[in-house]
Design an enzyme around this catalytic site. Structure first.
Site, PDB file in Angstrom:
ATOM      1  N   ASN A   1       0.795  -1.219   0.076  1.00  0.00           N
ATOM      2  CA  ASN A   1       0.080   0.005   0.124  1.00  0.00           C
ATOM      3  C   ASN A   1       0.872   1.147   0.047  1.00  0.00           C
ATOM      4  O   ASN A   1       1.462   1.579   0.997  1.00  0.00           O
ATOM      5  CB  ASN A   1      -0.858  -0.109   1.277  1.00  0.00           C
ATOM      6  CG  ASN A   1      -1.757   1.131   1.321  1.00  0.00           C
ATOM      7  OD1 ASN A   1      -1.791   1.853   0.432  1.00  0.00           O
ATOM      8  ND2 ASN A   1      -2.256   1.462   2.517  1.00  0.00           N
TER       9      ASN A   1
ATOM     10  N   LYS B   1       0.264   4.163  -0.149  1.00  0.00           N
ATOM     11  CA  LYS B   1      -0.481   5.196   0.301  1.00  0.00           C
ATOM     12  C   LYS B   1      -0.141   6.535  -0.417  1.00  0.00           C
ATOM     13  O   LYS B   1      -0.120   6.506  -1.804  1.00  0.00           O
ATOM     14  CB  LYS B   1       0.142   5.705   1.709  1.00  0.00           C
ATOM     15  CG  LYS B   1      -0.011   4.525   2.554  1.00  0.00           C
ATOM     16  CD  LYS B   1       0.011   4.562   4.081  1.00  0.00           C
ATOM     17  CE  LYS B   1       0.025   3.133   4.778  1.00  0.00           C
ATOM     18  NZ  LYS B   1      -0.157   3.325   6.313  1.00  0.00           N
TER      19      LYS B   1
ATOM     20  N   HIS C   1      -9.635   1.127   5.123  1.00  0.00           N
ATOM     21  CA  HIS C   1      -8.081   1.575   5.727  1.00  0.00           C
ATOM     22  C   HIS C   1      -8.406   2.440   6.779  1.00  0.00           C
ATOM     23  O   HIS C   1      -9.355   3.393   6.780  1.00  0.00           O
ATOM     24  CB  HIS C   1      -7.100   2.187   4.679  1.00  0.00           C
ATOM     25  CG  HIS C   1      -5.707   1.954   5.265  1.00  0.00           C
ATOM     26  ND1 HIS C   1      -5.214   3.095   6.005  1.00  0.00           N
ATOM     27  CD2 HIS C   1      -4.842   1.205   5.063  1.00  0.00           C
ATOM     28  CE1 HIS C   1      -4.200   2.552   6.495  1.00  0.00           C
ATOM     29  NE2 HIS C   1      -3.699   1.423   5.853  1.00  0.00           N
TER      30      HIS C   1
ATOM     31  N   GLU D   1      -6.759   4.776   7.758  1.00  0.00           N
ATOM     32  CA  GLU D   1      -6.555   6.283   7.454  1.00  0.00           C
ATOM     33  C   GLU D   1      -7.856   6.847   6.733  1.00  0.00           C
ATOM     34  O   GLU D   1      -8.097   8.074   7.074  1.00  0.00           O
ATOM     35  CB  GLU D   1      -5.339   6.346   6.660  1.00  0.00           C
ATOM     36  CG  GLU D   1      -3.865   6.219   7.450  1.00  0.00           C
ATOM     37  CD  GLU D   1      -2.771   5.584   6.736  1.00  0.00           C
ATOM     38  OE1 GLU D   1      -2.912   5.421   5.534  1.00  0.00           O
ATOM     39  OE2 GLU D   1      -1.958   4.987   7.403  1.00  0.00           O
TER      40      GLU D   1
ATOM     41  N   GLU E   1      -4.966  -4.700  10.821  1.00  0.00           N
ATOM     42  CA  GLU E   1      -3.997  -3.693  10.919  1.00  0.00           C
ATOM     43  C   GLU E   1      -4.232  -2.853  12.114  1.00  0.00           C
ATOM     44  O   GLU E   1      -4.929  -2.158  12.193  1.00  0.00           O
ATOM     45  CB  GLU E   1      -3.953  -2.627   9.752  1.00  0.00           C
ATOM     46  CG  GLU E   1      -3.774  -3.290   8.436  1.00  0.00           C
ATOM     47  CD  GLU E   1      -3.207  -2.282   7.322  1.00  0.00           C
ATOM     48  OE1 GLU E   1      -2.288  -2.625   7.041  1.00  0.00           O
ATOM     49  OE2 GLU E   1      -3.962  -1.329   7.125  1.00  0.00           O
TER      50      GLU E   1
ATOM     51  N   GLY F   1       2.878   2.238  10.655  1.00  0.00           N
ATOM     52  CA  GLY F   1       3.892   3.319  10.254  1.00  0.00           C
ATOM     53  C   GLY F   1       4.528   4.157  11.659  1.00  0.00           C
ATOM     54  O   GLY F   1       5.068   5.042  11.610  1.00  0.00           O
TER      55      GLY F   1
ATOM     56  N   SER G   1       3.911  -2.015  10.024  1.00  0.00           N
ATOM     57  CA  SER G   1       5.432  -2.300  10.445  1.00  0.00           C
ATOM     58  C   SER G   1       6.074  -3.512  10.121  1.00  0.00           C
ATOM     59  O   SER G   1       6.746  -3.937  10.866  1.00  0.00           O
ATOM     60  CB  SER G   1       5.581  -1.498  12.030  1.00  0.00           C
ATOM     61  OG  SER G   1       5.120  -0.616  12.017  1.00  0.00           O
TER      62      SER G   1
HETATM   63  P1  13P Z   1       3.298   0.396   7.479  1.00  0.00           P
HETATM   64  O1  13P Z   1       3.963  -0.794   6.924  1.00  0.00           O
HETATM   65  O2  13P Z   1       3.965   1.672   6.844  1.00  0.00           O
HETATM   66  O3  13P Z   1       3.137   0.401   9.122  1.00  0.00           O
HETATM   67  O4  13P Z   1       1.790   0.550   7.044  1.00  0.00           O
HETATM   68  C1  13P Z   1       0.600  -0.694   7.296  1.00  0.00           C
HETATM   69  C2  13P Z   1      -0.375  -0.090   6.427  1.00  0.00           C
HETATM   70  O5  13P Z   1      -1.015   0.808   6.774  1.00  0.00           O
HETATM   71  C3  13P Z   1      -0.671  -0.820   5.229  1.00  0.00           C
HETATM   72  O6  13P Z   1      -1.897  -0.607   4.618  1.00  0.00           O
END
Ligand code: 13P
Length: 250
Positions: free
Chosen positions: A9, A11, A95, A97, A167, A173, A212
């Protein structure tokens, strides 16, 4: 046996230049990936580039969101049929976010899941608790409620047409990965809840871990019985790291 699945992803990251380099790097190394199915979910504007570069390769591509509507006066939105037109196989739904910054509710996420299926896309359905919720001891309540929004649409058959991604928001992140045991506990909870409704779907649905995940911790996580792969953010932006995670499934 469920085939492992690793999806990137990206983002809201990348430029035309960096995306070219990333896609070339993934293509160059994908031959080393023996077991996992692999996909990248790109920002909308980079999807034609992903299609151009990945067409004919074993790597699939997809979007990070879609509109719940088919077409019409919805400025700024992108329909599932448009993603399909550009060869997308997958689309991320719900997601954290999107849930946080765009206030997407469980009902909207469920409607988007159905919109994805209607467009011929496979939804990657994200669920997960915040740190506050985990510390408050309500992880299962939260994850269960998010899951039920799709699970309870019917006998579980609709959910079974997608992929689940667990997640934990506190691991996204932050560099703070859930331990393999912490992740496995929630994955098992999810699979059991699906099994309560539909045993066949529970057996076959893939549950990815996201938060992560890196080349250094991917093998340990994916070795757990209910962790079928990963949804990768930061580490999906460098071909070497992303491929390192994909080969961890070998
Ligand atoms: P990270 O791998 O940067 O922690 O992000 C995970 C994520 O949100 C994937 O959709």
């Amino acid at each position: 046996m469920r085939q492992p699945f690793v999806a990137g992803n990206w983002k809201m990251n990348g430029s035309l230049d960096s995306v070219n380099t990333l896609l070339d790097g993934i293509k160059a190394g994908i031959g080393e990936v023996k077991e996992a199915e692999v996909a990248v979910c790109a920002p909308f504007v980079f999807i034609p580039k992903a299609q151009q570069k990945l067409n004919g390769s074993p790597v699939a591509w997809g979007g990070q969101d879609l509109s719940v509507h088919d077409a019409g006066a919805y400025t700024g939105e992108t329909a599932g049929s448009m993603l399909k037109d550009f060869g997308c196989r997958y689309v991320i739904i719900g997601h954290s976010e999107r849930r946080t910054y765009h206030h997407e509710s469980d009902d909207l996420v469920a409607a988007k899941f159905q919109a994805a299926l209607k467009a011929g896309l496979i939804p990657i359905f994200c669920i997960g608790e915040t740190l506050e919720q985990r510390e408050g001891g309500i992880t299962e309540e939260v994850v269960g409620r998010q899951l039920d929004a799709v699970l309870n649409l019917d006998d579980g058959a609709t959910l079974g047409r997608g992929v689940i991604a667990y997640e934990p928001v506190w691991a996204i992140g932050t560099g703070k990965t859930a331990s393999p045991e912490q992740a496995q506990d929630v994955h098992a909870f999810i699979r059991n809840r699906v099994a309560g409704k539909n045993g066949a779907v529970a057996e076959k649905i893939r549950i990815l871990y996201g938060g992560s995940m890196k080349p250094g911790n991917a093998a340990e996580l994916m070795a757990k019985p209910d962790i079928d792969g990963g949804l990768i953010g930061g580490a999906a932006l460098q071909a070497e790291d992303f491929l390192g995670i994909c080969t961890a499934a070998n």
